[in-house]
Design an enzyme around this catalytic site. Structure first.
Site, PDB file in Angstrom:
ATOM      1  N   TYR A  26       1.078  -0.971   0.022  1.00  0.00           N
ATOM      2  CA  TYR A  26       0.122   0.156   0.138  1.00  0.00           C
ATOM      3  C   TYR A  26       1.002   1.392  -0.029  1.00  0.00           C
ATOM      4  O   TYR A  26       1.027   1.962   0.876  1.00  0.00           O
ATOM      5  CB  TYR A  26      -0.933   0.094   1.132  1.00  0.00           C
ATOM      6  CG  TYR A  26      -2.207   0.742   0.599  1.00  0.00           C
ATOM      7  CD1 TYR A  26      -2.975   0.592  -0.499  1.00  0.00           C
ATOM      8  CD2 TYR A  26      -2.407   2.171   1.150  1.00  0.00           C
ATOM      9  CE1 TYR A  26      -3.956   1.289  -0.990  1.00  0.00           C
ATOM     10  CE2 TYR A  26      -3.436   2.959   0.767  1.00  0.00           C
ATOM     11  CZ  TYR A  26      -4.147   2.459  -0.376  1.00  0.00           C
ATOM     12  OH  TYR A  26      -5.206   3.400  -0.667  1.00  0.00           O
ATOM     13  N   LEU A  27       1.675   1.273  -1.092  1.00  0.00           N
ATOM     14  CA  LEU A  27       2.626   2.307  -1.109  1.00  0.00           C
ATOM     15  C   LEU A  27       2.090   3.770  -1.397  1.00  0.00           C
ATOM     16  O   LEU A  27       1.215   4.244  -1.502  1.00  0.00           O
ATOM     17  CB  LEU A  27       3.398   2.042  -2.436  1.00  0.00           C
ATOM     18  CG  LEU A  27       4.082   0.649  -2.724  1.00  0.00           C
ATOM     19  CD1 LEU A  27       4.892   0.796  -4.044  1.00  0.00           C
ATOM     20  CD2 LEU A  27       4.949   0.464  -1.489  1.00  0.00           C
ATOM     21  N   HIS A  31       7.604   5.603   0.254  1.00  0.00           N
ATOM     22  CA  HIS A  31       8.093   4.513  -0.334  1.00  0.00           C
ATOM     23  C   HIS A  31       8.649   4.760  -1.899  1.00  0.00           C
ATOM     24  O   HIS A  31       9.927   4.239  -2.081  1.00  0.00           O
ATOM     25  CB  HIS A  31       7.143   3.463  -0.796  1.00  0.00           C
ATOM     26  CG  HIS A  31       6.403   2.798   0.400  1.00  0.00           C
ATOM     27  ND1 HIS A  31       5.256   3.121   0.892  1.00  0.00           N
ATOM     28  CD2 HIS A  31       6.834   1.957   1.554  1.00  0.00           C
ATOM     29  CE1 HIS A  31       4.667   2.691   2.016  1.00  0.00           C
ATOM     30  NE2 HIS A  31       5.814   1.861   2.228  1.00  0.00           N
ATOM     31  N   GLN A  55       4.979  -9.443  12.571  1.00  0.00           N
ATOM     32  CA  GLN A  55       5.215  -8.051  13.234  1.00  0.00           C
ATOM     33  C   GLN A  55       4.008  -7.231  13.535  1.00  0.00           C
ATOM     34  O   GLN A  55       4.134  -6.072  14.239  1.00  0.00           O
ATOM     35  CB  GLN A  55       5.966  -7.394  12.405  1.00  0.00           C
ATOM     36  CG  GLN A  55       5.492  -6.536  11.216  1.00  0.00           C
ATOM     37  CD  GLN A  55       6.327  -5.743  10.204  1.00  0.00           C
ATOM     38  OE1 GLN A  55       7.114  -6.396   9.579  1.00  0.00           O
ATOM     39  NE2 GLN A  55       6.302  -4.546  10.196  1.00  0.00           N
ATOM     40  N   LYS A 143      11.104   8.014   9.335  1.00  0.00           N
ATOM     41  CA  LYS A 143      10.053   7.950  10.312  1.00  0.00           C
ATOM     42  C   LYS A 143      10.014   6.854  11.192  1.00  0.00           C
ATOM     43  O   LYS A 143       9.437   7.070  12.368  1.00  0.00           O
ATOM     44  CB  LYS A 143       8.842   7.916   9.162  1.00  0.00           C
ATOM     45  CG  LYS A 143       7.511   7.911   9.992  1.00  0.00           C
ATOM     46  CD  LYS A 143       6.271   7.832   9.196  1.00  0.00           C
ATOM     47  CE  LYS A 143       5.133   7.395  10.101  1.00  0.00           C
ATOM     48  NZ  LYS A 143       4.614   6.212  10.096  1.00  0.00           N
ATOM     49  N   SER A 179       1.875   7.589   5.971  1.00  0.00           N
ATOM     50  CA  SER A 179       1.731   6.107   6.531  1.00  0.00           C
ATOM     51  C   SER A 179       0.474   5.742   5.854  1.00  0.00           C
ATOM     52  O   SER A 179      -0.430   6.290   5.437  1.00  0.00           O
ATOM     53  CB  SER A 179       1.270   6.262   7.934  1.00  0.00           C
ATOM     54  OG  SER A 179       0.998   4.957   8.457  1.00  0.00           O
TER      55      SER A 179
HETATM   56  O1  PAF Z   1       8.914  -0.490   7.764  1.00  0.00           O
HETATM   57  C1  PAF Z   1       8.197  -1.369   7.123  1.00  0.00           C
HETATM   58  O2  PAF Z   1       7.424  -1.281   6.193  1.00  0.00           O
HETATM   59  C2  PAF Z   1       8.150  -2.788   7.770  1.00  0.00           C
HETATM   60  O3  PAF Z   1       8.543  -2.971   9.144  1.00  0.00           O
HETATM   61  C3  PAF Z   1       9.247  -3.570   6.971  1.00  0.00           C
HETATM   62  C4  PAF Z   1      10.616  -3.067   7.204  1.00  0.00           C
HETATM   63  C5  PAF Z   1       8.994  -3.508   5.403  1.00  0.00           C
HETATM   64  C6  PAF Z   1       9.366  -4.947   7.423  1.00  0.00           C
HETATM   65  O4  PAF Z   1       8.201  -5.796   7.178  1.00  0.00           O
END
Ligand code: PAF
Length: 293
Positions: A26-27, A31, A55, A143, A179
């Site tokens: 979801y750029l 990014h 995560q 960030k 974000s």
């Molecule tokens: O910052 C993120 O988007 C994520 O934590 C990452 C580094 C892609 C790891 O899944």
């Protein structure tokens, strides 16, 4: 742009030096900025797209994470990405992983204190990406300052032969740090969300005018957050992510808040001489909102 779904296929496509941009998809322009930085410094740009279940400390957050492969692939191609690595969960974790990469000390406060297991999940997947894809450089946003400190430290501790390149925060035109979660902020809460960066910028101004007391800088940011659910505001040493009483070394002033059911983090990078990196403002509406009513 070539799309690879396995580590082996991805490695077989590489030629020359590789700059890796790891993403959850979801750029947004943050990014794309990482990708343009990678484009300049390497022969090939590789981007990964993987919503890493390890995560996410809240299942609801994992489920709510927007997944739009076609959109992200199109944006990556436009940004000049040569290889998109889009593994399945089975490729990333062929069997239930019992190994975790835990970076001690600098993951315990701030984000670590509020999101149990989050950093171990990030460190584990980042280690797998760096070991499995073998990039020369990897690009991470400032960030996520504590994540960045952790990634730099794990590459040193594990002797991973990769350079980690920190890149400035990109902000929406009202200052809100980009974000993928921003699309979930209710319209009525938008002004409150914009106060987060205003508070951090006010603290950065104070530092520029000579203030070095950590508590005074934290209070300056907090004044803008009255009426907002604040998890923390903290001045931390940049390399160790340990709380700092005095701005006497490279640092970041970071905060996490909850607004309209959305958890937001932000920070400014502060130098001991009072200069700061507050990021870059977009002039127009972010691509995040294209197609969103
Ligand atoms: O910052 C993120 O988007 C994520 O934590 C990452 C580094 C892609 C790891 O899944």
């Amino acid at each position: 742009m070539k799309v690879a779904e396995t580590f082996a296929e991805c490695r077989s496509l590489t030629e020359g030096s590789i700059g890796l941009v790891p993403t959850l998809g979801y750029l947004h322009e943050g990014h794309l900025d990482l990708m343009s930085r990678a484009k300049v410094g390497n022969d090939q740009v590789m981007a990964s797209l993987f919503v890493n279940p390890l995560q996410f400390d809240e299942v609801a957050d994992f489920d709510a994470y927007p997944r739009q492969f076609e959109r992200d692939a199109r944006l990556m191609k436009q940004a000049g990405v040569d290889i998109l690595f889009a593994p399945s969960v089975e490729e990333m974790y062929p069997i239930e992983p019992v190994t975790r990469v835990v970076v001690g000390g600098l993951t315990e406060s701030m984000e670590g204190a509020h999101r149990p297991g989050h950093f171990a999940g990030v460190a584990t997947v980042v280690t797998k990406l760096l070991a499995g894809l073998q990039p020369d450089r990897a690009y991470f946003g400032k960030k996520d300052a504590q994540q960045l400190a952790m990634v730099i430290r794990l590459t040193v501790d594990l002797s991973l032969p990769v350079e980690i390149v920190p890149c400035s925060t990109i902000r929406e035109s009202d200052g809100l740090a980009l974000s993928s979660r921003n699309i979930r902020i209710p319209a009525g809460d938008r002004d409150r969300a914009a106060r987060v960066s205003k508070g951090l910028f006010a603290a950065a101004e104070l530092a520029a005018s000579g203030e070095r007391d950590g508590q005074v800088l934290e209070r300056a940011a907090l004044e803008y957050l009255i009426g907002i659910d604040v998890e923390y505001v903290a001045l931390a040493e940049r390399a160790t992510a340990q709380r700092l009483a005095t701005l006497d070394r490279p640092a970041f002033l970071a905060t996490a808040v909850r607004i309209g059911g959305v958890r937001l983090i932000d920070n400014v990078w502060l130098e001991p001489n009072g200069t700061s990196d507050r990021g870059t403002l977009l002039r127009s509406t972010s691509i995040l909102y294209e197609g969103v009513n």
